[in-house]
Design a protein around this motif. Structure first.
Motif, PDB file in Angstrom:
ATOM      1  N   GLY A 166       0.781  -1.229   0.000  1.00 32.33           N
ATOM      2  CA  GLY A 166       0.000   0.000   0.000  1.00 32.33           C
ATOM      3  C   GLY A 166       0.812   1.278   0.000  1.00 32.33           C
ATOM      4  N   THR A 167       2.133   1.190   0.131  1.00 28.49           N
ATOM      5  CA  THR A 167       2.938   2.418   0.210  1.00 28.49           C
ATOM      6  C   THR A 167       3.062   3.128  -1.134  1.00 28.49           C
ATOM      7  OG1 THR A 167       4.987   1.182  -0.071  1.00 28.49           O
ATOM      8  CG2 THR A 167       4.291   1.632   2.189  1.00 28.49           C
ATOM      9  N   VAL A 168       2.877   2.431  -2.231  1.00 25.44           N
ATOM     10  CA  VAL A 168       3.007   3.041  -3.549  1.00 25.44           C
ATOM     11  C   VAL A 168       1.647   3.448  -4.125  1.00 25.44           C
ATOM     12  CG1 VAL A 168       2.905   0.860  -4.837  1.00 25.44           C
ATOM     13  CG2 VAL A 168       4.172   2.783  -5.790  1.00 25.44           C
ATOM     14  N   ASP A 169       0.577   2.949  -3.545  1.00 17.89           N
ATOM     15  CA  ASP A 169      -0.761   3.107  -4.124  1.00 17.89           C
ATOM     16  C   ASP A 169      -1.176   4.539  -4.431  1.00 17.89           C
ATOM     17  OD1 ASP A 169      -0.674   0.439  -3.565  1.00 17.89           O
ATOM     18  OD2 ASP A 169      -2.488   0.397  -2.358  1.00 17.89           O
ATOM     19  N   LYS A 170      -0.749   5.477  -3.632  1.00 20.88           N
ATOM     20  CA  LYS A 170      -1.196   6.862  -3.799  1.00 20.88           C
ATOM     21  C   LYS A 170      -0.236   7.713  -4.627  1.00 20.88           C
ATOM     22  CE  LYS A 170      -4.075   6.839   0.321  1.00 20.88           C
ATOM     23  NZ  LYS A 170      -4.148   5.411   0.410  1.00 20.88           N
ATOM     24  N   ALA A 171       0.804   7.089  -5.159  1.00 25.11           N
ATOM     25  CA  ALA A 171       1.760   7.827  -5.985  1.00 25.11           C
ATOM     26  C   ALA A 171       1.080   8.279  -7.282  1.00 25.11           C
ATOM     27  CB  ALA A 171       2.972   6.961  -6.308  1.00 25.11           C
ATOM     28  N   PRO A 172       1.243   9.537  -7.661  1.00 25.71           N
ATOM     29  CA  PRO A 172       0.657  10.004  -8.921  1.00 25.71           C
ATOM     30  C   PRO A 172       1.136   9.153 -10.096  1.00 25.71           C
ATOM     31  CG  PRO A 172       1.491  11.844  -7.641  1.00 25.71           C
ATOM     32  CD  PRO A 172       1.962  10.595  -6.954  1.00 25.71           C
ATOM     33  N   GLY A 173       0.206   8.707 -10.916  1.00 23.10           N
ATOM     34  CA  GLY A 173       0.534   7.914 -12.091  1.00 23.10           C
ATOM     35  C   GLY A 173       0.642   6.426 -11.849  1.00 23.10           C
ATOM     36  N   PHE A 174       0.541   5.982 -10.592  1.00 21.60           N
ATOM     37  CA  PHE A 174       0.623   4.552 -10.282  1.00 21.60           C
ATOM     38  C   PHE A 174      -0.646   3.852 -10.750  1.00 21.60           C
ATOM     39  CE2 PHE A 174      -0.433   1.041  -7.399  1.00 21.60           C
ATOM     40  CZ  PHE A 174       0.646   0.214  -7.634  1.00 21.60           C
ATOM     41  N   GLU A 175      -0.501   2.706 -11.427  1.00 16.86           N
ATOM     42  CA  GLU A 175      -1.661   1.977 -11.951  1.00 16.86           C
ATOM     43  C   GLU A 175      -1.787   0.551 -11.427  1.00 16.86           C
ATOM     44  OE1 GLU A 175      -1.360   2.308 -16.215  1.00 16.86           O
ATOM     45  OE2 GLU A 175      -1.941   4.420 -16.187  1.00 16.86           O
ATOM     46  N   GLY A 176      -0.727  -0.043 -10.890  1.00 13.54           N
ATOM     47  CA  GLY A 176      -0.852  -1.412 -10.401  1.00 13.54           C
ATOM     48  C   GLY A 176       0.465  -2.006  -9.932  1.00 13.54           C
TER      49      GLY A 176
END
Length: 104
Positions: free
Chosen positions: A28-38
């Motif tokens: 869940g640490t990367v989930d809110k990064a702008p442009g992250f899709e999966g």
């Protein structure tokens, strides 16, 4: 066009459980990064010792911003003994994308 980054990480069998535990703890640490899709963490099942960390991004700039910002910060405080014996970053453009059918 989306891009995919695959981090191929060599992990000896005796360190696999710890590797998976560490990834689960950071889930869940990367989930809110702008442009992250999966994100996917793939465990080897047929020969070899490489895990594949697959991430999908809207564009190269989004990945680079995460890599050089939040990702670097997340790893900078870790004083744990490494479980990997090597890693290689692979990059791809998504050329054809067929989504799974939706249930109606």
């Amino acid at each position: 066009m989306s891009i995919v980054k695959i981090n191929a990480i060599s992990v000896p069998e005796q360190a696999r459980e710890e590797m998976e535990r560490r990834f689960a703890a950071r889930q869940g640490t990367v989930d809110k990064a702008p442009g992250f899709e999966g994100f996917q963490l793939l465990r080897p099942t047929e020969g070899g010792d490489r895990y594949f960390v697959v991430t999908r991004w809207a564009d190269e700039e989004s990945f680079a911003a995460w890599r050089d910002g939040d990702a670097r910060a997340a790893h900078s405080g870790e004083a744990k003994k490494p479980v990997a014996t090597g890693a290689e970053l692979l990059g791809f453009d998504v050329v054809i994308d067929v989504p799974a059918p939706t249930a109606e």
